[in-house]
Write a protein that holds these residues in place. Structure first.
Motif, mmCIF file in Angstrom:
data_model
loop_
_atom_site.group_PDB
_atom_site.id
_atom_site.type_symbol
_atom_site.label_atom_id
_atom_site.label_comp_id
_atom_site.label_asym_id
_atom_site.label_seq_id
_atom_site.Cartn_x
_atom_site.Cartn_y
_atom_site.Cartn_z
ATOM 1 N N LEU A 212 0.832 -1.209 0.000
ATOM 2 C CA LEU A 212 0.000 0.000 0.000
ATOM 3 C C LEU A 212 0.864 1.256 0.000
ATOM 4 N N ALA A 213 1.978 1.203 0.721
ATOM 5 C CA ALA A 213 2.877 2.358 0.787
ATOM 6 C C ALA A 213 3.446 2.705 -0.584
ATOM 7 N N ASN A 214 3.566 1.709 -1.448
ATOM 8 C CA ASN A 214 4.038 1.962 -2.819
ATOM 9 C C ASN A 214 3.110 2.909 -3.572
ATOM 10 N N TYR A 215 1.860 2.966 -3.129
ATOM 11 C CA TYR A 215 0.876 3.858 -3.757
ATOM 12 C C TYR A 215 0.593 5.081 -2.873
ATOM 13 N N GLY A 216 1.430 5.271 -1.870
ATOM 14 C CA GLY A 216 1.284 6.420 -0.989
ATOM 15 C C GLY A 216 0.176 6.291 0.032
ATOM 16 N N ILE A 217 -0.239 5.057 0.323
ATOM 17 C CA ILE A 217 -1.366 4.827 1.217
ATOM 18 C C ILE A 217 -0.899 4.235 2.544
ATOM 19 N N THR A 218 -1.384 4.808 3.630
ATOM 20 C CA THR A 218 -1.176 4.268 4.973
ATOM 21 C C THR A 218 -2.513 3.737 5.471
ATOM 22 N N PRO A 219 -2.633 2.447 5.774
ATOM 23 C CA PRO A 219 -3.924 1.904 6.204
ATOM 24 C C PRO A 219 -4.378 2.479 7.541
ATOM 25 N N SER A 220 -5.672 2.628 7.673
ATOM 26 C CA SER A 220 -6.244 3.105 8.939
ATOM 27 C C SER A 220 -6.235 2.011 9.998
ATOM 28 N N VAL A 221 -6.281 0.768 9.529
ATOM 29 C CA VAL A 221 -6.340 -0.370 10.449
ATOM 30 C C VAL A 221 -5.280 -1.382 10.048
ATOM 31 N N GLN A 222 -4.404 -1.710 10.987
ATOM 32 C CA GLN A 222 -3.419 -2.768 10.773
ATOM 33 C C GLN A 222 -3.089 -3.381 12.127
ATOM 34 N N PRO A 223 -3.761 -4.465 12.490
ATOM 35 C CA PRO A 223 -3.529 -5.080 13.804
ATOM 36 C C PRO A 223 -2.158 -5.741 13.887
ATOM 37 N N LYS A 224 -1.684 -5.900 15.104
ATOM 38 C CA LYS A 224 -0.391 -6.548 15.323
ATOM 39 C C LYS A 224 -0.459 -8.037 14.991
ATOM 40 N N ILE A 225 -1.643 -8.619 15.169
ATOM 41 C CA ILE A 225 -1.842 -10.018 14.797
ATOM 42 C C ILE A 225 -2.304 -10.052 13.345
ATOM 43 N N TYR A 226 -1.631 -10.833 12.532
ATOM 44 C CA TYR A 226 -1.862 -10.808 11.094
ATOM 45 C C TYR A 226 -2.962 -11.785 10.673
ATOM 46 N N THR A 227 -4.189 -11.505 11.089
ATOM 47 C CA THR A 227 -5.312 -12.341 10.692
ATOM 48 C C THR A 227 -6.511 -11.458 10.351
ATOM 49 N N MET A 228 -7.430 -12.004 9.554
ATOM 50 C CA MET A 228 -8.654 -11.297 9.215
ATOM 51 C C MET A 228 -9.492 -11.055 10.471
ATOM 52 N N GLN A 229 -9.515 -12.035 11.354
ATOM 53 C CA GLN A 229 -10.259 -11.918 12.608
ATOM 54 C C GLN A 229 -9.777 -10.695 13.392
ATOM 55 N N ALA A 230 -8.461 -10.515 13.459
ATOM 56 C CA ALA A 230 -7.899 -9.395 14.215
ATOM 57 C C ALA A 230 -8.274 -8.055 13.596
ATOM 58 N N VAL A 231 -8.344 -7.992 12.269
ATOM 59 C CA VAL A 231 -8.750 -6.760 11.599
ATOM 60 C C VAL A 231 -10.176 -6.383 11.990
ATOM 61 N N ILE A 232 -11.071 -7.354 11.928
ATOM 62 C CA ILE A 232 -12.480 -7.077 12.260
ATOM 63 C C ILE A 232 -12.613 -6.689 13.729
ATOM 64 N N GLU A 233 -11.890 -7.373 14.587
ATOM 65 C CA GLU A 233 -11.960 -7.055 16.020
ATOM 66 C C GLU A 233 -11.456 -5.646 16.293
ATOM 67 N N GLN A 234 -10.417 -5.211 15.572
ATOM 68 C CA GLN A 234 -9.915 -3.845 15.760
ATOM 69 C C GLN A 234 -10.920 -2.824 15.240
#
Length: 247
Positions: A217-239
């Motif tokens: 994403l950074a290659n396109y100049g984008i910083t995500p609003s959500v990026q959990p420390k645990i690398y799972t889809m579940q963690a994204v939704i929980e955050q």
């Protein structure tokens, strides 16, 4: 008691596979969810398959970093009527990858503390007299090979999936508060080339799984609003739920 934290949120999943429990978690908290896979995987079948199938006993370790690698590896073994020798140890990157291996009856002997290849090579110890085989997809980087000296067996290929692009764009334009979740650099690239050319990045909230995806994403100049420390889809939704819940 479930919150209504995701009410008026529309969440788009862009990966090649979707976990039903994640979809249920989103709807349970009031959100809408749509699955528009921007990548697809297909099994790669070559003469190389027979070479590795016949020489599995030459390896002490098998390394898996994705559920797709597990799926296509198992397919190849089953078609060849081969049972994995019990002497081979298995390393898995990611809890979903490990869970699928366990589902097929395999014991897991190593999982890194962070679900990424660069952390894996720092923590994984391959003895000088041991050999490892990395069972991978076509888009996997050389990190594991370079860091461990493992041989590589490419069992599937990843391709851009154009089928859902127009539907995805139309849906994003017509829903409130769209949230797009990326789980791989490949999906980021397809979105950037096919969607972001007509829908500005700032029109959606971006969530990322893993620092490799975030780097894409950074290659396109984008910083995500959500990026959990645990690398799972579940963690994204929980955050997302935590951030949207009333304080």
């Amino acid at each position: 008691m479930l919150s209504n934290a995701l009410a008026n949120k529309t969440i788009f999943l862009t990966g090649s596979s979707v976990v039903m429990s994640v979809k249920e978690l989103i709807t349970q908290h009031g959100g809408q969810v749509y699955c528009y896979p921007l990548i697809e995987t297909v099994e790669k079948e070559t003469n190389e398959d027979q070479i590795y199938l016949c020489n599995l006993t030459a390896y002490n370790w098998l390394i898996f970093t994705s559920q797709n690698a597990v799926k296509y590896f198992v397919n190849k073994l089953e078609r060849a009527l081969i049972t994995l020798p019990s002497t081979i140890k298995i390393a898995a990157v990611g809890e979903k990858t490990a869970a699928l291996l366990k589902k097929h009856g395999y014991l897991i002997h190593f999982i890194p503390t962070v679900y990424s290849a660069d952390v894996f090579i720092k923590e994984f110890q391959l003895q000088s007299n041991e050999r490892a085989l990395f069972v991978r997809g076509s888009m996997a980087k050389s990190t594991i090979r370079d860091g461990t000296g493992a041989d590589e067996w490419t069992v599937y290929e990843t391709h851009a999936h154009q089928r859902y692009v127009e539907d995805l764009k139309e849906r994003i334009r017509n829903v409130p508060n769209p949230v797009v979740i990326f789980a791989s650099p490949s999906a980021v690239d397809v979105y950037a080339n096919e969607v972001a050319t007509s829908i500005a990045w700032d029109q959606v909230k971006i969530a990322s799984i893993g620092h490799i995806t975030t780097a894409a994403l950074a290659n396109y100049g984008i910083t995500p609003s959500v990026q959990p420390k645990i690398y799972t889809m579940q963690a994204v939704i929980e955050q997302l739920i935590l951030e949207e819940s009333p304080t």
